[in-house]
Design a protein around this motif. Structure first.
Motif: not given
Length: 214
Positions: A56-67
């Motif tokens: 959903g973040a990818h579709e909505s333009g929300v930045q994703v961080l993976h720790a």
């Protein structure tokens, strides 16, 4: 609980970042060093919900961080000042840099625009890492914290983010820990005091619905 309008404002894609915590093969994958935690993350639906939020973040333009938590083969720089660290060093599966164990576990997908932040020490995805500086450069105001575990890394991330001035949201069904009844107790009695507790579906709904014009 905030109203839909309040939650939608809080989760504005332009100022929100989604953080996944230790959703890596060696932690939540089929060959996990922590099989009880891996089973809980999968059977509870938490890992699947993390994957839904990332999509959903990818579709909505929300930045994703993976720790990601990892260690050098020689262990240099790793903590040894607690039982958890000493026990982890003896596990049959090690989170060694560059190995399959430190790759993000399916069904979570990593897009080209995602940022993977790796740490060699400590318990927190934020303290002593690049995450704070990255969040500020990205214009983050609200950090959504997901992943594992509710026992250690997730509460560390929530408190570190709050202490640095970010507003934090925790989708309760996208977090896992052991035993299974510990996670809701941690969220209700601790994280809810400093973070907005929500659900995966509510977050996705906020991102999909058009925002009201001002």
């Amino acid at each position: 609980m905030p109203s839909y309008e309040e939650l939608a404002e809080l989760l504005d894609p332009a100022t929100t970042v989604l953080l996944t915590v230790e959703c890596q093969q060696g932690v939540v994958g089929p060959d996990s060093a922590l099989p009880e935690l891996a089973e809980e993350a999968r059977s509870s639906g938490a890992l699947g919900n993390v994957a839904r939020l990332v999509s959903g973040a990818h579709e909505s333009g929300v930045q994703v961080l993976h720790a990601v938590a990892e260690r050098r083969p020689d262990g240099r720089g790793a903590n040894r000042n607690g039982r958890l660290f000493r026990a982890a060093a003896r596990l049959p599966v090690q989170q060694i840099s560059g190995t399959e164990a430190v790759r993000i576990a399916p069904p979570v997908e990593v897009a080209d625009e995602d940022i993977v932040v790796r740490r060699l020490h400590g318990l927190s995805p934020i303290a002593g890492t690049d995450v704070d500086a990255l969040l500020r450069n990205l214009g983050c105001r609200t950090l959504i914290v997901t992943g594992v575990s509710a026992n250690v890394a997730v509460p560390n991330a929530v408190f570190d983010a709050v202490n640095r001035g970010y507003t934090v949201a925790v989708p309760a069904d996208a977090v896992a820990g052991v035993p299974s009844d510990y996670t809701p107790a941690m969220i209700r009695n601790t994280l809810a005091l400093v973070a907005t507790v929500t659900s995966t579906q509510d977050v996705l709904t906020c991102w999909k619905r058009p925002r009201r014009s001002r």
